[in-house]
Design an enzyme around this catalytic site. Sequence first.
Site, mmCIF file in Angstrom:
data_model
loop_
_atom_site.group_PDB
_atom_site.id
_atom_site.type_symbol
_atom_site.label_atom_id
_atom_site.label_comp_id
_atom_site.label_asym_id
_atom_site.label_seq_id
_atom_site.Cartn_x
_atom_site.Cartn_y
_atom_site.Cartn_z
ATOM 1 N N HIS A 145 0.743 -1.076 0.021
ATOM 2 C CA HIS A 145 0.100 -0.067 0.067
ATOM 3 C C HIS A 145 0.869 1.328 -0.072
ATOM 4 C CE1 HIS A 145 -2.770 2.826 1.970
ATOM 5 N NE2 HIS A 145 -3.445 2.589 0.795
ATOM 6 N N GLU A 180 0.430 -0.718 -4.947
ATOM 7 C CA GLU A 180 -0.605 0.610 -5.194
ATOM 8 C C GLU A 180 0.254 1.772 -4.823
ATOM 9 O OE1 GLU A 180 -3.863 3.143 -3.350
ATOM 10 O OE2 GLU A 180 -1.919 2.502 -2.565
ATOM 11 N N ASP A 183 -0.848 6.499 -5.502
ATOM 12 C CA ASP A 183 -1.935 7.432 -5.558
ATOM 13 C C ASP A 183 -1.402 8.352 -6.509
ATOM 14 O OD1 ASP A 183 -3.755 6.514 -3.368
ATOM 15 O OD2 ASP A 183 -1.952 6.924 -2.146
ATOM 16 N N HIS A 242 -0.794 11.338 -1.949
ATOM 17 C CA HIS A 242 -2.184 11.024 -1.499
ATOM 18 C C HIS A 242 -2.878 11.914 -1.182
ATOM 19 C CE1 HIS A 242 -4.924 9.601 1.595
ATOM 20 N NE2 HIS A 242 -5.192 8.609 0.817
ATOM 21 N N GLU A 300 -3.940 4.380 -8.469
ATOM 22 C CA GLU A 300 -5.044 4.873 -8.059
ATOM 23 C C GLU A 300 -4.964 6.327 -8.510
ATOM 24 O OE1 GLU A 300 -6.162 4.895 -3.829
ATOM 25 O OE2 GLU A 300 -7.694 6.466 -3.919
HETATM 26 O O1 G3P Z 1 -6.519 1.864 -3.361
HETATM 27 C C1 G3P Z 1 -6.590 1.333 -2.023
HETATM 28 C C2 G3P Z 1 -6.436 2.484 -1.032
HETATM 29 O O2 G3P Z 1 -5.295 3.014 -1.165
HETATM 30 C C3 G3P Z 1 -7.512 3.589 -0.906
HETATM 31 O O3 G3P Z 1 -7.507 4.236 0.234
HETATM 32 O O4 G3P Z 1 -6.869 6.593 0.954
HETATM 33 O O5 G3P Z 1 -5.191 4.942 1.059
HETATM 34 O O6 G3P Z 1 -5.725 5.789 -1.207
HETATM 35 P P1 G3P Z 1 -6.452 5.362 0.161
HETATM 36 MG MG MG Z 2 -4.509 4.629 -2.395
#
Ligand code: G3P
Ligand code: MG
Length: 247
Positions: free
Chosen positions: A13, A40, A42, A55, A115
């Site tokens: 993450h 993953e 952002d 993020h 994302e």
């Molecule tokens: O994509 C999964 C997760 O990353 C979504 O929430 O706020 O951590 O980007 P966040």
């Molecule tokens: Mg995310």
Amino acid sequence: MPTLGPLPKVIGHRGAAAHAPENTLAGIRKAAALGVGMIEFDAKLTADGVPVLMHDDKLDRTTDAKGPVREISLACIRTLDAGSWFGPGFRAEPVPTLAEALELAVSLGLAVNLEIKACPGREVETARAALAVARDAWPADRPPPLVSSFERASLVAARDVAPDWPRGFLFDRLPADWQEQIAALEPATLNTAHRRLTAALVATLKAAGLPLLAYTVNDPKRAKTLFDWGVDGVFSDKPDAILAVAG
Ligand code: G3P
Ligand code: MG
């Protein structure tokens, strides 16, 4: 139909956010070093429209500057330190461009969940810019990144510019019209908050016939429960701890 590559049970993450500053190249390298097969991160746009890894809508939490990401140029954001807030060993770690992050992931053999994390009002623009960069950076002979977003407008834009790339239908609370939405958006996966999941809800979601991914799972016991219920993969800040129970 979009091609979804193999989905590992553990997805790092924001890289490996418990071990290295989130959404940085150091984090991506750390995830690979921990044996993770997929990460993953952002992506959002700078003032001049360049997708970078970030993020929050503001710089405050994860850099040494303050203010909205949407108001800072690429040239300025590149001068910031996105590592010291996490620990002295990461001093001067830069905010990576999406292109750099993807190139590093490719070189490390990592699969990617991109994302789209648009600042409000930039949902379509962010998806288009991120997909343009990603299409350029990603080798045609590897399964393309999974493109997810909480914002339906970003997913529609992603589908329009990259119909052959898989999309992740990302939600916190299950929308009442989720079945209509997935019929319209044709996602390849359902991505949701683990804390709302129960065995019954997992069964309901899995009946849609799509892989189910859950964020953000840092407790190995909870991960084991989710896997036992039928969750296909989890996003984790501590992917090493989850890999130990992933089987
Ligand atoms: O994509 C999964 C997760 O990353 C979504 O929430 O706020 O951590 O980007 P966040
Ligand atoms: Mg995310």
